[in-house]
Design a protein around this motif. Sequence first.
Motif, PDB file in Angstrom:
ATOM      1  N   SER A  30       0.830  -1.202   0.000  1.00 42.97           N
ATOM      2  CA  SER A  30       0.000   0.000   0.000  1.00 42.97           C
ATOM      3  C   SER A  30       0.868   1.258   0.000  1.00 42.97           C
ATOM      4  CB  SER A  30      -0.934   0.001   1.211  1.00 42.97           C
ATOM      5  OG  SER A  30      -1.705   1.176   1.241  1.00 42.97           O
ATOM      6  N   VAL A  31       1.888   1.266   0.843  1.00 41.41           N
ATOM      7  CA  VAL A  31       2.784   2.430   0.907  1.00 41.41           C
ATOM      8  C   VAL A  31       3.500   2.618  -0.432  1.00 41.41           C
ATOM      9  CG1 VAL A  31       4.902   3.316   2.000  1.00 41.41           C
ATOM     10  CG2 VAL A  31       3.058   2.367   3.416  1.00 41.41           C
ATOM     11  N   GLN A  32       3.840   1.496  -1.083  1.00 41.09           N
ATOM     12  CA  GLN A  32       4.517   1.548  -2.377  1.00 41.09           C
ATOM     13  C   GLN A  32       3.544   1.730  -3.548  1.00 41.09           C
ATOM     14  OE1 GLN A  32       7.917   1.544  -2.666  1.00 41.09           O
ATOM     15  NE2 GLN A  32       7.796   1.677  -0.446  1.00 41.09           N
ATOM     16  N   VAL A  81      -9.781  -3.903  18.155  1.00 43.88           N
ATOM     17  CA  VAL A  81     -10.581  -2.889  17.444  1.00 43.88           C
ATOM     18  C   VAL A  81      -9.671  -1.763  16.949  1.00 43.88           C
ATOM     19  CG1 VAL A  81     -12.389  -1.147  17.719  1.00 43.88           C
ATOM     20  CG2 VAL A  81     -12.708  -3.445  18.662  1.00 43.88           C
ATOM     21  N   ILE A  82      -8.754  -1.310  17.783  1.00 39.53           N
ATOM     22  CA  ILE A  82      -7.821  -0.247  17.394  1.00 39.53           C
ATOM     23  C   ILE A  82      -6.919  -0.729  16.247  1.00 39.53           C
ATOM     24  CG2 ILE A  82      -5.876   1.167  18.190  1.00 39.53           C
ATOM     25  CD1 ILE A  82      -7.286   1.073  21.006  1.00 39.53           C
ATOM     26  N   TYR A  83      -6.449  -1.965  16.348  1.00 41.60           N
ATOM     27  CA  TYR A  83      -5.609  -2.562  15.307  1.00 41.60           C
ATOM     28  C   TYR A  83      -6.347  -2.594  13.965  1.00 41.60           C
ATOM     29  CZ  TYR A  83      -3.041  -6.294  12.844  1.00 41.60           C
ATOM     30  OH  TYR A  83      -2.349  -7.036  11.922  1.00 41.60           O
ATOM     31  N   ILE A  84      -7.623  -2.967  13.986  1.00 42.96           N
ATOM     32  CA  ILE A  84      -8.416  -3.026  12.756  1.00 42.96           C
ATOM     33  C   ILE A  84      -8.571  -1.637  12.145  1.00 42.96           C
ATOM     34  CG2 ILE A  84     -10.745  -3.463  11.850  1.00 42.96           C
ATOM     35  CD1 ILE A  84     -10.847  -5.850  13.865  1.00 42.96           C
ATOM     36  N   VAL A  85      -8.881  -0.645  12.981  1.00 42.19           N
ATOM     37  CA  VAL A  85      -9.044   0.729  12.473  1.00 42.19           C
ATOM     38  C   VAL A  85      -7.735   1.226  11.863  1.00 42.19           C
ATOM     39  CG1 VAL A  85      -9.464   3.129  13.148  1.00 42.19           C
ATOM     40  CG2 VAL A  85     -10.961   1.310  14.007  1.00 42.19           C
ATOM     41  N   LEU A  86      -6.637   1.039  12.581  1.00 38.53           N
ATOM     42  CA  LEU A  86      -5.336   1.463  12.046  1.00 38.53           C
ATOM     43  C   LEU A  86      -4.989   0.698  10.770  1.00 38.53           C
ATOM     44  CD1 LEU A  86      -3.348   1.760  15.387  1.00 38.53           C
ATOM     45  CD2 LEU A  86      -3.933   3.642  13.826  1.00 38.53           C
ATOM     46  N   GLY A  87      -5.349  -0.589  10.743  1.00 43.72           N
ATOM     47  CA  GLY A  87      -5.070  -1.393   9.551  1.00 43.72           C
ATOM     48  C   GLY A  87      -5.807  -0.901   8.323  1.00 43.72           C
ATOM     49  N   THR A  88      -7.050  -0.457   8.499  1.00 43.28           N
ATOM     50  CA  THR A  88      -7.786   0.060   7.339  1.00 43.28           C
ATOM     51  C   THR A  88      -7.179   1.370   6.850  1.00 43.28           C
ATOM     52  OG1 THR A  88      -9.445   1.205   8.675  1.00 43.28           O
ATOM     53  CG2 THR A  88      -9.953  -1.050   8.013  1.00 43.28           C
ATOM     54  N   VAL A  89      -6.661   2.171   7.771  1.00 46.37           N
ATOM     55  CA  VAL A  89      -5.978   3.404   7.357  1.00 46.37           C
ATOM     56  C   VAL A  89      -4.687   3.042   6.630  1.00 46.37           C
ATOM     57  CG1 VAL A  89      -4.838   5.516   8.159  1.00 46.37           C
ATOM     58  CG2 VAL A  89      -7.007   4.798   9.187  1.00 46.37           C
ATOM     59  N   ALA A  90      -3.960   2.065   7.149  1.00 48.82           N
ATOM     60  CA  ALA A  90      -2.672   1.681   6.562  1.00 48.82           C
ATOM     61  C   ALA A  90      -2.826   1.086   5.168  1.00 48.82           C
ATOM     62  CB  ALA A  90      -1.970   0.674   7.474  1.00 48.82           C
ATOM     63  N   ILE A  91      -3.901   0.372   4.926  1.00 45.16           N
ATOM     64  CA  ILE A  91      -4.017  -0.345   3.658  1.00 45.16           C
ATOM     65  C   ILE A  91      -4.978   0.323   2.677  1.00 45.16           C
ATOM     66  CG2 ILE A  91      -4.771  -2.533   2.630  1.00 45.16           C
ATOM     67  CD1 ILE A  91      -3.543  -3.903   5.082  1.00 45.16           C
ATOM     68  N   LYS A  92      -6.035   0.946   3.173  1.00 43.42           N
ATOM     69  CA  LYS A  92      -7.064   1.468   2.272  1.00 43.42           C
ATOM     70  C   LYS A  92      -7.284   2.973   2.379  1.00 43.42           C
ATOM     71  CE  LYS A  92     -10.040  -2.589   2.573  1.00 43.42           C
ATOM     72  NZ  LYS A  92     -11.345  -3.052   2.971  1.00 43.42           N
ATOM     73  N   GLY A  94      -5.732   5.582   4.127  1.00 44.00           N
ATOM     74  CA  GLY A  94      -4.724   6.632   4.272  1.00 44.00           C
ATOM     75  C   GLY A  94      -4.553   7.404   2.974  1.00 44.00           C
ATOM     76  N   ALA A  95      -4.631   8.724   3.059  1.00 43.43           N
ATOM     77  CA  ALA A  95      -4.601   9.556   1.857  1.00 43.43           C
ATOM     78  C   ALA A  95      -3.228   9.594   1.185  1.00 43.43           C
ATOM     79  CB  ALA A  95      -5.045  10.975   2.200  1.00 43.43           C
ATOM     80  N   THR A  96      -2.177   9.454   1.968  1.00 40.34           N
ATOM     81  CA  THR A  96      -0.820   9.530   1.411  1.00 40.34           C
ATOM     82  C   THR A  96      -0.010   8.326   1.883  1.00 40.34           C
ATOM     83  OG1 THR A  96       0.140  10.717   3.287  1.00 40.34           O
ATOM     84  CG2 THR A  96      -0.901  12.066   1.553  1.00 40.34           C
ATOM     85  N   PRO A  97       1.072   8.027   1.167  1.00 37.81           N
ATOM     86  CA  PRO A  97       1.942   6.942   1.622  1.00 37.81           C
ATOM     87  C   PRO A  97       2.483   7.172   3.037  1.00 37.81           C
ATOM     88  CG  PRO A  97       2.445   7.472  -0.646  1.00 37.81           C
ATOM     89  CD  PRO A  97       1.478   8.512  -0.162  1.00 37.81           C
ATOM     90  N   THR A  98       2.746   8.406   3.409  1.00 35.69           N
ATOM     91  CA  THR A  98       3.260   8.708   4.746  1.00 35.69           C
ATOM     92  C   THR A  98       2.218   8.384   5.817  1.00 35.69           C
ATOM     93  OG1 THR A  98       4.674  10.444   3.838  1.00 35.69           O
ATOM     94  CG2 THR A  98       4.237  10.521   6.208  1.00 35.69           C
ATOM     95  N   ARG A 100      -0.257   6.246   5.460  1.00 42.18           N
ATOM     96  CA  ARG A 100      -0.415   4.789   5.469  1.00 42.18           C
ATOM     97  C   ARG A 100       0.732   4.122   6.225  1.00 42.18           C
ATOM     98  NH1 ARG A 100      -2.020   5.991   0.089  1.00 42.18           N
ATOM     99  NH2 ARG A 100      -0.116   5.087  -0.763  1.00 42.18           N
ATOM    100  N   ALA A 101       1.952   4.603   6.031  1.00 42.69           N
ATOM    101  CA  ALA A 101       3.108   4.027   6.735  1.00 42.69           C
ATOM    102  C   ALA A 101       3.003   4.262   8.241  1.00 42.69           C
ATOM    103  CB  ALA A 101       4.401   4.626   6.192  1.00 42.69           C
ATOM    104  N   GLY A 102       2.611   5.454   8.639  1.00 42.80           N
ATOM    105  CA  GLY A 102       2.459   5.759  10.062  1.00 42.80           C
ATOM    106  C   GLY A 102       1.393   4.891  10.714  1.00 42.80           C
ATOM    107  N   ALA A 103       0.282   4.700  10.012  1.00 46.45           N
ATOM    108  CA  ALA A 103      -0.786   3.854  10.538  1.00 46.45           C
ATOM    109  C   ALA A 103      -0.329   2.403  10.628  1.00 46.45           C
ATOM    110  CB  ALA A 103      -2.036   3.978   9.659  1.00 46.45           C
ATOM    111  N   ALA A 104       0.471   1.962   9.667  1.00 49.88           N
ATOM    112  CA  ALA A 104       0.983   0.583   9.699  1.00 49.88           C
ATOM    113  C   ALA A 104       1.900   0.374  10.891  1.00 49.88           C
ATOM    114  CB  ALA A 104       1.717   0.261   8.395  1.00 49.88           C
ATOM    115  N   VAL A 105       2.787   1.322  11.149  1.00 48.84           N
ATOM    116  CA  VAL A 105       3.687   1.217  12.302  1.00 48.84           C
ATOM    117  C   VAL A 105       2.872   1.207  13.596  1.00 48.84           C
ATOM    118  CG1 VAL A 105       5.498   2.413  13.597  1.00 48.84           C
ATOM    119  CG2 VAL A 105       5.684   2.172  11.106  1.00 48.84           C
ATOM    120  N   ALA A 106       1.877   2.080  13.682  1.00 43.70           N
ATOM    121  CA  ALA A 106       1.027   2.126  14.872  1.00 43.70           C
ATOM    122  C   ALA A 106       0.255   0.816  15.038  1.00 43.70           C
ATOM    123  CB  ALA A 106       0.068   3.317  14.789  1.00 43.70           C
ATOM    124  N   ALA A 107      -0.227   0.251  13.945  1.00 40.72           N
ATOM    125  CA  ALA A 107      -0.962  -1.015  14.012  1.00 40.72           C
ATOM    126  C   ALA A 107      -0.068  -2.137  14.522  1.00 40.72           C
ATOM    127  CB  ALA A 107      -1.540  -1.375  12.637  1.00 40.72           C
TER     128      ALA A 107
END
Length: 128
Positions: A30-32, A81-92, A94-98, A100-107
């Motif tokens: 997703s980030v790429q 629940v928090i992991y799922i929310v962050l995961g959707t931001v990380a993969i779907k 998130g408006a920018t790669p940055t 999405r990457a931040g949400a992935a690290v947080a997840a």
Amino acid sequence: MLEHYMTLKHLHMTAAFASLAFFIVRAWWSVQSLPLLQARWVKIVPHIIDTALLTLGVMLAVMLNFWPLPSWLSAKLAGLVIYIVLGTVAIKRGATPTIRAGAAVAAVAVFIYIVGAAIRHDPLSWLA
């Protein structure tokens, strides 16, 4: 049914780590902005893994008669629940790669918290 406890526990743990591994791969894609993320199998496999993970977790909770839920298990579910929310931001979402990457690290950090709560049987996770 307790004779199956260790088998279910290990299957649950295997599903958890498969879920995390595939999440990390998909988050990287997703980030790429790789088109592989749109493949049909990439959209289906996580649901199969996560359904197995949740089913096994419920089976373990029922087997161990966890009602009402112990505080560590409630914390683990809140973390999920928090992991799922962050995961959707990380993969779907998130408006920018940055983002999405931040949400992935947080997840992944939340996943580590969930593992700590499970291992230590404490809502403080690794801090206890």
